[in-house]
Design a protein around this motif. Structure first.
Motif, PDB file in Angstrom:
ATOM      1  N   SER A 138       1.104  -1.725   0.109  1.00 60.74           N
ATOM      2  CA  SER A 138      -0.172  -0.049   0.068  1.00 60.74           C
ATOM      3  C   SER A 138       0.809   1.126  -0.434  1.00 60.74           C
ATOM      4  O   SER A 138       2.282   1.449   0.064  1.00 60.74           O
ATOM      5  CB  SER A 138      -0.668  -0.082   0.981  1.00 60.74           C
ATOM      6  OG  SER A 138      -0.330  -0.113   2.340  1.00 60.74           O
ATOM      7  N   CYS A 139       0.056   2.058  -0.277  1.00 64.11           N
ATOM      8  CA  CYS A 139       1.304   3.260  -0.765  1.00 64.11           C
ATOM      9  C   CYS A 139       0.116   4.217   0.074  1.00 64.11           C
ATOM     10  O   CYS A 139      -1.037   4.739  -0.331  1.00 64.11           O
ATOM     11  CB  CYS A 139       1.348   3.591  -1.499  1.00 64.11           C
ATOM     12  SG  CYS A 139       0.270   4.111  -3.560  1.00 64.11           S
ATOM     13  N   GLU A 140       0.687   5.979   0.426  1.00 63.23           N
ATOM     14  CA  GLU A 140      -0.223   7.014   0.795  1.00 63.23           C
ATOM     15  C   GLU A 140      -1.572   7.560  -0.377  1.00 63.23           C
ATOM     16  O   GLU A 140      -2.683   7.972   0.165  1.00 63.23           O
ATOM     17  CB  GLU A 140       0.401   8.098   0.671  1.00 63.23           C
ATOM     18  CG  GLU A 140       1.712   8.332   1.895  1.00 63.23           C
ATOM     19  CD  GLU A 140       2.290   9.488   1.999  1.00 63.23           C
ATOM     20  OE1 GLU A 140       1.785   9.989   0.927  1.00 63.23           O
ATOM     21  OE2 GLU A 140       2.961   9.682   2.922  1.00 63.23           O
ATOM     22  N   ALA A 165      -8.851   2.296  10.067  1.00 66.00           N
ATOM     23  CA  ALA A 165      -8.289   3.255  10.265  1.00 66.00           C
ATOM     24  C   ALA A 165      -6.900   3.178  10.673  1.00 66.00           C
ATOM     25  O   ALA A 165      -5.635   3.823  10.595  1.00 66.00           O
ATOM     26  CB  ALA A 165      -8.762   3.883  11.781  1.00 66.00           C
ATOM     27  N   GLU A 166      -6.343   2.090  11.661  1.00 67.20           N
ATOM     28  CA  GLU A 166      -4.841   1.805  11.533  1.00 67.20           C
ATOM     29  C   GLU A 166      -4.128   1.772  10.224  1.00 67.20           C
ATOM     30  O   GLU A 166      -2.722   2.112  10.677  1.00 67.20           O
ATOM     31  CB  GLU A 166      -4.798   0.147  11.612  1.00 67.20           C
ATOM     32  CG  GLU A 166      -5.114  -0.186  13.434  1.00 67.20           C
ATOM     33  CD  GLU A 166      -5.547  -1.964  14.282  1.00 67.20           C
ATOM     34  OE1 GLU A 166      -4.671  -1.697  13.657  1.00 67.20           O
ATOM     35  OE2 GLU A 166      -6.327  -0.879  15.838  1.00 67.20           O
ATOM     36  N   HIS A 167      -4.896   1.156   9.464  1.00 68.94           N
ATOM     37  CA  HIS A 167      -3.411   0.966   8.292  1.00 68.94           C
ATOM     38  C   HIS A 167      -4.018   2.413   7.043  1.00 68.94           C
ATOM     39  O   HIS A 167      -2.988   2.191   5.952  1.00 68.94           O
ATOM     40  CB  HIS A 167      -3.746  -0.752   7.441  1.00 68.94           C
ATOM     41  CG  HIS A 167      -3.435  -0.684   8.887  1.00 68.94           C
ATOM     42  ND1 HIS A 167      -2.668  -1.553   9.469  1.00 68.94           N
ATOM     43  CD2 HIS A 167      -4.403  -2.327   9.679  1.00 68.94           C
ATOM     44  CE1 HIS A 167      -2.484  -2.448  10.549  1.00 68.94           C
ATOM     45  NE2 HIS A 167      -3.561  -2.442  10.464  1.00 68.94           N
ATOM     46  N   PHE A 168      -5.225   2.484   7.486  1.00 70.34           N
ATOM     47  CA  PHE A 168      -5.085   3.516   6.484  1.00 70.34           C
ATOM     48  C   PHE A 168      -6.723   4.766   6.098  1.00 70.34           C
ATOM     49  O   PHE A 168      -6.763   4.920   7.307  1.00 70.34           O
ATOM     50  CB  PHE A 168      -6.227   2.741   5.060  1.00 70.34           C
ATOM     51  CG  PHE A 168      -6.047   1.328   4.054  1.00 70.34           C
ATOM     52  CD1 PHE A 168      -5.182   2.259   3.104  1.00 70.34           C
ATOM     53  CD2 PHE A 168      -5.956  -0.017   4.751  1.00 70.34           C
ATOM     54  CE1 PHE A 168      -4.935   0.982   1.612  1.00 70.34           C
ATOM     55  CE2 PHE A 168      -5.686  -1.175   3.604  1.00 70.34           C
ATOM     56  CZ  PHE A 168      -4.349  -0.652   2.957  1.00 70.34           C
ATOM     57  N   ILE A 173     -10.467   5.027   2.258  1.00 67.06           N
ATOM     58  CA  ILE A 173     -11.604   3.600   2.397  1.00 67.06           C
ATOM     59  C   ILE A 173     -13.197   3.823   1.327  1.00 67.06           C
ATOM     60  O   ILE A 173     -13.297   5.273   1.806  1.00 67.06           O
ATOM     61  CB  ILE A 173     -11.647   3.848   3.319  1.00 67.06           C
ATOM     62  CG1 ILE A 173     -10.643   3.102   4.175  1.00 67.06           C
ATOM     63  CG2 ILE A 173     -12.842   2.560   3.946  1.00 67.06           C
ATOM     64  CD1 ILE A 173     -10.212   3.114   5.637  1.00 67.06           C
ATOM     65  N   TYR A 174     -13.257   3.069   0.180  1.00 70.22           N
ATOM     66  CA  TYR A 174     -14.189   3.105  -0.543  1.00 70.22           C
ATOM     67  C   TYR A 174     -15.248   2.291   0.117  1.00 70.22           C
ATOM     68  O   TYR A 174     -15.167   1.103   0.164  1.00 70.22           O
ATOM     69  CB  TYR A 174     -13.916   3.467  -1.538  1.00 70.22           C
ATOM     70  CG  TYR A 174     -13.397   4.386  -2.160  1.00 70.22           C
ATOM     71  CD1 TYR A 174     -14.161   5.177  -2.285  1.00 70.22           C
ATOM     72  CD2 TYR A 174     -11.930   4.817  -1.987  1.00 70.22           C
ATOM     73  CE1 TYR A 174     -12.936   6.254  -3.538  1.00 70.22           C
ATOM     74  CE2 TYR A 174     -11.727   6.068  -2.096  1.00 70.22           C
ATOM     75  CZ  TYR A 174     -12.214   6.732  -3.090  1.00 70.22           C
ATOM     76  OH  TYR A 174     -11.542   7.562  -4.004  1.00 70.22           O
ATOM     77  N   ARG A 175     -15.767   2.603   1.109  1.00 68.05           N
ATOM     78  CA  ARG A 175     -17.473   2.115   1.664  1.00 68.05           C
ATOM     79  C   ARG A 175     -19.057   1.930   0.411  1.00 68.05           C
ATOM     80  O   ARG A 175     -19.155   3.216   0.193  1.00 68.05           O
ATOM     81  CB  ARG A 175     -18.130   2.099   2.690  1.00 68.05           C
ATOM     82  CG  ARG A 175     -16.891   2.156   3.703  1.00 68.05           C
ATOM     83  CD  ARG A 175     -17.451   2.435   5.340  1.00 68.05           C
ATOM     84  NE  ARG A 175     -16.867   2.748   6.306  1.00 68.05           N
ATOM     85  CZ  ARG A 175     -15.660   3.998   5.976  1.00 68.05           C
ATOM     86  NH1 ARG A 175     -15.372   4.932   5.511  1.00 68.05           N
ATOM     87  NH2 ARG A 175     -14.450   3.393   7.666  1.00 68.05           N
TER      88      ARG A 175
END
Length: 483
Positions: A138-140, A165-168, A173-175
């Motif tokens: 993953s990246c920013e 949220a710990e990782h992104f 995040i696209y729900r």
């Protein structure tokens, strides 16, 4: 007409669960249709990732079969299919182990848009997110797409949001809720906010009530195990119907942008009044014509889970004070039909005699099976014999107004996946929206669970339990016929 399509940069899209049913039926055929339409850029790649141990050629055969089954013949051009499949790759990956992740990391390109579609159960979201970070994949600027259910109550939704949220970051995040990708749902916003004709009337002074219906002909079928732990309230109302309610009731956003739109939707959810017992009707379909009942489908003879629910909802703000929203959804109903129906109030004084009749204007927004809108207005019935009033529809047809190409609208998944690649979150749910919806829903479920309420039986092919009709009849209103 010149089509104005926002361009898309080259991308790598990884589909976790790439051999699953959602990928086969929706995601992969949808991506092919966008490729066929010329809206996928050169230099794109789609990477399937799943635990099945196979190579890319086998997966390409799987995708070819999906295209054959779920794409219309007119779009199945052999050379186009071959060109699409040439950009597909597959890597076996263990979501809860370490195998496959170094190979996936090596395959990803750092100079293109990166997106990861979690087409798996929510129980794997944390595992996938953690490994994407741990293996430096993953990246920013990358994005992840997560499917519902977003939890089964407020506490689990908060836990799921915290895990992601710990990782992104939230903007990554696209729900996805495919109802928001439907053409007519977006046209609802266009009708409201791009036409001075409607917005001044879009309030309690002029609107009598709003009905939102999502009816299905099918039963729970093979989803019985999942559905019996969920029910119509969790499976449909908390997400799909809630989103339709928000788009119908929200205040005009300052602009058509992700946070501006989602801020206004959140205000609607937080303005919902608590529901009383008399505002809710729950039902279960019975057996008929050789088809099993709900209890037989879920193999639980004592189940108190609803396959149908109808609600009378109030939005407690100035715009909607006194105007109820009636929501209903159910399995094994009369027809497959999803629509939003806005019924305006009758004129305060009629100049015509009683025999002429008096009718209210009705705006209906059809989501399925045939997307479209019509506005019913009252005119004089042609011919002699006095002033007789009759309702006629002003029907909006994409094909008639915009040309035949406009009638062939993209599937909701097609639009939403391309929005992910563009980085546009407007039609996706934000974490606080999800939590607010559960905060309203949880007490309702807890109340009927504590009372031990049993759903009412209703016949398959009907409009639901009789009490659902009474829910509106006692207010002097009627449900729009499901057809």
């Amino acid at each position: 007409m010149v089509s104005r399509v926002i361009p898309v940069d080259p991308f790598d899209l990884v589909i976790f669960g790439g051999t699953g049913d959602l990928a086969r039926r929706k995601i992969l055929p949808g991506l092919y249709r966008r490729f066929w339409a010329g809206q996928v850029p050169d230099g794109f790649r789609i990477i399937g990732a799943a635990r099945t141990d196979q190579d890319s050629d086998v997966w390409r055969d799987f995708v070819r079969e999906a295209i054959t089954e779920f794409v219309t013949e007119a779009k199945r051009e052999p050379e186009t299919i071959d060109a699409f499949l040439a950009q597909l790759h597959y890597i076996p990956v263990d979501a809860r182990g370490d195998s496959g992740w170094p190979e996936l990391a090596e395959m990803m390109r750092g100079d293109v848009t990166q997106a990861f579609y979690f087409s798996v159960g929510p129980g794997l979201f944390g595992d996938l997110a953690e490994r994407l970070q741990r293996f430096n994949i993953s990246c920013e600027d990358c994005r992840i797409v997560v499917e519902k259910p977003f939890g089964r109550d407020l506490s689990s939704a908060k836990a799921l949001n915290a895990t992601l949220a710990e990782h992104f970051d939230e903007q990554q995040i696209y729900r996805i809720d495919h109802y928001l990708g439907k053409e007519t749902v977006q046209n609802l916003m266009a009708v409201r906010f791009a036409n001075v004709l409607f917005e001044p009337l879009w309030n309690a002074q002029y609107i009598d009530h709003v009905q939102i219906t999502v009816a299905e002909e099918v039963g729970v079928g093979g989803r019985g195990g999942y559905y019996d732990k969920s029910g119509a309230m969790r499976d449909m109302v908390q997400n799909h119907l809630m989103q339709l309610l928000c788009l119908t009731a929200m205040e005009p956003p300052s602009r058509f942008g992700p946070d501006a739109v989602r801020d206004e939707k959140l205000k609607v959810i937080r303005a919902l009044d608590p529901l009383g017992q008399g505002d809710i009707v729950r039902g279960q379909y019975t057996a008929a014509s050789g088809e099993p009942s709900y209890l037989e489908d879920v193999e639980n003879p004592d189940s108190r889970t609803e396959s149908f629910i109808a609600l009378k909802v109030h939005v407690a703000n100035w715009r909607w004070n006194g105007t109820p929203f009636y929501l209903r959804t159910g399995k094994r109903m009369k027809a497959r039909n999803s629509e939003i129906v806005v019924t305006f109030k009758e004129p305060p004084h009629s100049i015509f005699d009683a025999d002429a009749g008096s009718r209210a204007n009705v705006l209906s927004i059809r989501l399925q099976p045939d997307e479209g809108m019509d506005l019913r207005v009252t005119i004089k019935e042609p011919g002699p014999g006095g002033m007789r009033l009759v309702d006629v529809p002003l029907d909006m047809s994409f094909a008639d107004a915009l040309g035949p190409e406009a009638a062939d609208v993209p599937d909701a998944y097609e639009r939403l996946i391309m929005d992910v690649i563009r980085g546009n979150q407007t039609l996706f749910m934000r974490g606080d929206e999800v939590e607010a919806a559960w905060a309203w829903t949880d007490p309702i479920i807890a109340a009927w669970t504590e009372r031990g309420d049993r759903p009412l039986p209703y016949a398959p092919g009907s409009s639901g339990p009789e009490d659902a009709l009474i829910l509106m009849h006692k207010d002097g209103r009627r449900w729009r016929e499901i057809a």
